[in-house]
Design a protein around this motif. Sequence first.
Motif, short mmCIF file in Angstrom:
data_model
loop_
_atom_site.label_atom_id
_atom_site.label_comp_id
_atom_site.label_asym_id
_atom_site.label_seq_id
_atom_site.Cartn_x
_atom_site.Cartn_y
_atom_site.Cartn_z
N LEU A 163 -11.71 -16.30 -8.49
CA LEU A 163 -12.11 -15.34 -7.76
C LEU A 163 -10.77 -15.35 -6.67
CD1 LEU A 163 -14.40 -13.54 -6.89
CD2 LEU A 163 -14.99 -15.19 -5.30
N TYR A 164 -9.98 -14.40 -6.91
CA TYR A 164 -8.98 -14.11 -6.02
C TYR A 164 -9.50 -13.33 -4.87
CZ TYR A 164 -5.52 -14.92 -9.99
OH TYR A 164 -5.11 -15.56 -10.96
N ALA A 165 -8.75 -13.41 -3.51
CA ALA A 165 -9.51 -12.97 -2.32
C ALA A 165 -7.85 -12.63 -1.72
CB ALA A 165 -10.14 -14.06 -1.55
N ASP A 166 -7.90 -11.42 -1.11
CA ASP A 166 -7.29 -10.95 -0.12
C ASP A 166 -7.99 -10.72 1.36
OD1 ASP A 166 -4.42 -9.30 0.39
OD2 ASP A 166 -5.92 -8.67 1.97
N GLU A 167 -7.71 -11.75 2.30
CA GLU A 167 -8.50 -11.79 3.63
C GLU A 167 -7.54 -11.51 4.68
OE1 GLU A 167 -11.44 -14.85 3.96
OE2 GLU A 167 -10.81 -15.76 1.83
N ARG A 168 -8.32 -10.63 5.82
CA ARG A 168 -7.58 -10.18 6.80
C ARG A 168 -8.33 -10.18 8.06
NH1 ARG A 168 -2.38 -7.86 4.78
NH2 ARG A 168 -2.60 -7.93 2.78
N ALA A 169 -7.87 -10.27 9.14
CA ALA A 169 -8.68 -10.19 10.53
C ALA A 169 -7.90 -9.67 11.58
CB ALA A 169 -9.34 -11.60 10.88
N THR A 170 -8.70 -8.68 12.39
CA THR A 170 -7.91 -8.01 13.14
C THR A 170 -8.75 -7.93 14.65
OG1 THR A 170 -6.59 -6.58 12.08
CG2 THR A 170 -6.93 -5.87 14.08
N PRO A 171 -8.28 -8.23 15.90
CA PRO A 171 -9.09 -8.15 16.99
C PRO A 171 -9.28 -6.63 17.44
CG PRO A 171 -7.20 -9.79 17.35
CD PRO A 171 -7.11 -9.02 16.19
N VAL A 172 -10.25 -6.24 17.97
CA VAL A 172 -10.49 -4.58 18.00
C VAL A 172 -10.87 -4.43 19.42
CG1 VAL A 172 -11.65 -2.53 17.25
CG2 VAL A 172 -10.96 -4.37 15.71
N ARG A 173 -10.30 -3.59 20.23
CA ARG A 173 -10.95 -3.50 21.64
C ARG A 173 -11.98 -2.33 21.55
NH1 ARG A 173 -5.17 -3.80 21.84
NH2 ARG A 173 -4.94 -1.31 21.98
N ALA A 174 -13.02 -2.61 21.01
CA ALA A 174 -14.11 -1.82 20.97
C ALA A 174 -15.19 -2.59 20.86
CB ALA A 174 -13.95 -0.73 19.85
N SER A 175 -16.61 -2.00 20.97
CA SER A 175 -17.58 -2.61 21.05
C SER A 175 -18.06 -2.93 19.45
CB SER A 175 -18.85 -1.91 21.58
OG SER A 175 -19.00 -0.78 20.96
N PRO A 176 -18.76 -3.83 19.24
CA PRO A 176 -19.46 -4.20 17.78
C PRO A 176 -19.96 -2.64 17.22
CG PRO A 176 -19.68 -5.92 19.15
CD PRO A 176 -19.35 -5.05 20.14
N GLU A 177 -20.73 -2.01 18.29
CA GLU A 177 -21.33 -0.85 17.60
C GLU A 177 -20.43 0.38 17.17
OE1 GLU A 177 -23.99 -3.34 20.24
OE2 GLU A 177 -21.65 -2.48 20.56
N ALA A 226 -0.43 -5.29 1.22
CA ALA A 226 -0.20 -5.10 2.58
C ALA A 226 -0.24 -3.65 3.09
CB ALA A 226 1.27 -5.50 2.61
N PHE A 227 0.03 -2.78 2.27
CA PHE A 227 0.12 -1.35 2.52
C PHE A 227 -1.38 -0.90 2.66
CE2 PHE A 227 4.29 -2.17 0.54
CZ PHE A 227 5.15 -1.72 1.55
N VAL A 228 -2.26 -1.27 1.42
CA VAL A 228 -3.44 -0.67 0.97
C VAL A 228 -4.36 -1.42 2.18
CG1 VAL A 228 -5.33 -0.50 -0.21
CG2 VAL A 228 -3.17 0.06 -1.14
N PHE A 229 -4.51 -2.77 2.19
CA PHE A 229 -5.47 -3.72 2.80
C PHE A 229 -5.00 -3.74 4.19
CE2 PHE A 229 -6.68 -4.91 -1.58
CZ PHE A 229 -7.66 -4.08 -1.54
N GLY A 230 -3.72 -3.96 4.46
CA GLY A 230 -3.03 -4.03 5.70
C GLY A 230 -3.15 -2.83 6.41
N GLY A 231 -2.92 -1.74 5.95
CA GLY A 231 -3.33 -0.24 6.45
C GLY A 231 -4.65 -0.10 7.16
N MET A 232 -5.61 -0.61 6.11
CA MET A 232 -7.01 -0.30 6.44
C MET A 232 -7.38 -1.08 7.66
SD MET A 232 -10.15 -1.07 4.12
CE MET A 232 -9.89 0.14 2.80
N GLN A 233 -6.90 -2.17 7.53
CA GLN A 233 -7.34 -3.07 8.96
C GLN A 233 -6.87 -2.54 10.17
OE1 GLN A 233 -7.77 -7.05 10.02
NE2 GLN A 233 -9.34 -6.12 8.62
N ALA A 234 -5.33 -2.07 10.26
CA ALA A 234 -4.96 -1.37 11.45
C ALA A 234 -5.74 -0.13 11.75
CB ALA A 234 -3.59 -1.07 11.25
N ASN A 235 -5.88 0.81 10.93
CA ASN A 235 -6.43 2.13 10.89
C ASN A 235 -7.83 1.88 11.20
OD1 ASN A 235 -3.93 3.29 10.44
ND2 ASN A 235 -4.26 3.54 8.29
#
Length: 502
Positions: free
Chosen positions: A338-352, A472-481
């Motif tokens: 099972l291959y995995a690409d895992e990313r995490a980003t702090p967000v300055r917004a509420s969980p809601e 990095a472009f597909v999932f990294g971009g999704m993280q940031a956006n």
Amino acid sequence: MSPAPLVLVTGVTGYVGGRLVPELLAAGYRVRALARHPERLTGHDWRPDVDVVGGDVTDPGVLTRALAGVDVAYHLVTPLDAGAATDAEHLTAARAFGAAAAAAGVGRVVCLARLRPTSAAPAAGAGDVADVADVLLASGVPTAVLRAGVVIGSGSASFEMLRYLTERLPVMVTPRWLTQQVQPVAVRDVLRYLVGAAALPAHVSRSFDIGGPDVLSYREMMQRYAAVAGLPRRVILPLAVRAPRLSAHWVGLVTPVPHGIARPLVEGLVVDAVCAEQDLQRWVPDPPGGRLGFDQAVTLALQRVREATVATRWSSAGTPGSPSDPLPSDPDWAGGSLYADERATPVRASPEHLWAVIQGIGGENGWYSWPLAWSVRGWLDRFSGGPGLTRGRRDPARVHVGDALDWWRVEEVEPMRLLRLRAEMKAPGLAWLELLVEQDPVGRTLFRQRALFHPRGLAGHAYWWAVAPFHAFVFGGMQANVAVAAERLERESQAATSQRTP
């Protein structure tokens, strides 16, 4: 009318325990589950129907609570693939469990152990589980020890070892243990025997060998697996050595089964392991169709495995509730790599607000990523007969399990926490995308994302590594956006609130 007997099951987050609970419920028993980590049971459909006690099986206080009023107790915390490294822990648990069961007046204990070798020389490590069984037999509580060898079922370590050795090595030079005789048993029959053992007469306290109808060498099992799986006949060249330790390293390299689990499995195969008796059939007779043969068991297991797994959840389109269906508690190597690409980003917004963006993803809202890459992949999928990006989504703001989101299908929704999507695009494997809302140690909202891929054959492995440079472009971009969209939604909400405030 008196209530149904109460049954305690330990090891419910393990391979057999998680499958046994629904079988006991279907048989009319009330079930209590003892789990060190109760939160891991949330993915089970049977969770609302059982009483859960959290804690360690070696803790006398926990055992006292768990065994109160129990008629039958299943000790399943010692896996069939246990090795010597965990022997002391398992023996301690067995002693505590047996003493607590006797003090609580439990009517019967049932445990599952490794089949004793029938050859004169025992295998290294072969007595580890037997020692645990002997401790329980000496507890003073009527005990049924069911001894099994190679268990054939999706997600079992024995099956995964057999499967990957056969599939990945069309030509192999093998040690002499492949000629030893074993008696494989389908997980369905293991579960049927375990359920039946709960109703044994009180005077029965002993070990029982359980197995399927076939006695085969491991080499024969590999050839028959290849035939069932539609593979060419394997070329197997035996060596005149056993080499269990070297074999365990080899298994760990070739298959997804870790070396620590492969070693006791191999050590259990260096001698014959065939049922010396099958007396349990006196009280638990074969079903009308008989026990599942090796070929049938492999066919059923492959049907489940080909639908693969996400690390915390198996998905099956087969018959719901089948004992051989994969479960969320299966180890993350069960069913294959099972291959995995895992990313995490702090967000300055509420969980809601983060959750609002996540559950609105796809369709006209887009995927918050590299549009060209998604479009090209969508057109390629359409060209190959897949859904591409044409399906959109049913509701622009909310998702429900079963909804289509472009080429994805919503597999699981935990509001404010998890959206899991399963890919329905054409690919040499199965893919999932998990979008999670969490909090980091300092209380900030955290957007975590996991892309998971279960390859099918060499083409699947090649596919993953071919597309990995674009992650990095597909999932990294999704993280940031996604983070930017959530923060923008937070600002817009705050502005709207301030405008309404006099």
